[in-house]
Motif scaffolding. Structure first.
Motif, PDB file in Angstrom:
ATOM      1  N   GLN A 136       0.723  -1.228  -0.159  1.00  0.00           N
ATOM      2  CA  GLN A 136      -0.112   0.019  -0.466  1.00  0.00           C
ATOM      3  C   GLN A 136       0.762   1.214   0.237  1.00  0.00           C
ATOM      4  O   GLN A 136       0.245   2.584  -0.837  1.00  0.00           O
ATOM      5  N   GLY A 139       2.393   2.261  -2.913  1.00  0.00           N
ATOM      6  CA  GLY A 139       1.349   2.582  -4.225  1.00  0.00           C
ATOM      7  C   GLY A 139       1.595   1.195  -5.425  1.00  0.00           C
ATOM      8  O   GLY A 139       1.051   1.365  -6.835  1.00  0.00           O
ATOM      9  N   ARG A 142      -3.980  -0.703  -3.925  1.00  0.00           N
ATOM     10  CA  ARG A 142      -4.807   0.500  -3.876  1.00  0.00           C
ATOM     11  C   ARG A 142      -5.119   0.614  -1.752  1.00  0.00           C
ATOM     12  O   ARG A 142      -4.427  -0.013  -1.114  1.00  0.00           O
TER      13      ARG A 142
END
Length: 191
Positions: A136, A139, A142
């Motif tokens: 996360q 990136g 999501r």
């Protein structure tokens, strides 16, 4: 990846010093599975220890139902788990994985001590929650909570509303593998 053993515990609470394992599930990459429902330990006067309302809401524990579904005493569950671990280690599965590795490891360590049973597991645990958090922040996936529910959604896996140790171990294993594959793709330079 074939050396991973995904493990999940359902417990009577959050503290391994005072709470206990009610269900233990594990799965390997080759599909070998282990699943046991475990009866609460007996108090010194012979009745079963109580399970808190919070744990019941999470894992659906009910003593009568547990008994109908074949729940066993803790020592029997521990011994059969140790035997299963020894068998799958011969196939190369040695590295434990859990979604919240610190939690599950603490309960298994206490369970090992309480039942006087050695679990042949590598001391270094992998953690699908840590992998999810990393993915996360990088990136790669999501943003969202670092929960097993979120990992299941990312990987399009079914997860029952009432926690089930074997189903959760499967989500952890396949989710972890998915996250590793995504991170490898991110690092691979285009030709």
């Amino acid at each position: 990846m074939t050396d991973l053993i995904a493990i999940d515990t359902e417990t009577s609470g959050l503290n391994p010093a005072t709470d206990f394992i009610l269900a233990l599930g594990a799965v390997t990459w080759t599909g070998a599975t282990f699943y046991r429902l475990i009866l609460p330990p007996r108090t010194w006067w012979g009745t079963r220890k109580k399970v808190g309302a919070g744990a019941i809401a999470v894992n659906g524990y009910n003593l009568a139902d547990w008994k109908k579904r074949g729940a066993v005493e803790a020592r029997e569950a521990a011994r059969s788990f140790a035997l299963w671990l020894g068998q799958i280690a011969k196939e190369g599965a040695r590295r434990p994985l859990a979604h919240n590795a610190g939690f599950d490891r603490a309960f298994l360590d206490t369970f090992s001590t309480q039942t006087n049973t050695h679990f042949p597991l590598n001391h270094r645990w992998e953690c699908s929650m840590a992998a999810l958090t990393f993915a996360q922040r990088a990136g790669i996936v999501r943003p969202g909570p670092a929960s097993l529910d979120h990992l299941a959604r990312i990987t399009a896996q079914e997860r029952p509303k009432i926690h089930d140790a074997l189903a959760d171990a499967k989500v952890s294993l396949h989710g972890y593998a998915h996250l590793l594959n995504l991170s490898k793709k991110e690092r691979t330079p285009a030709p």
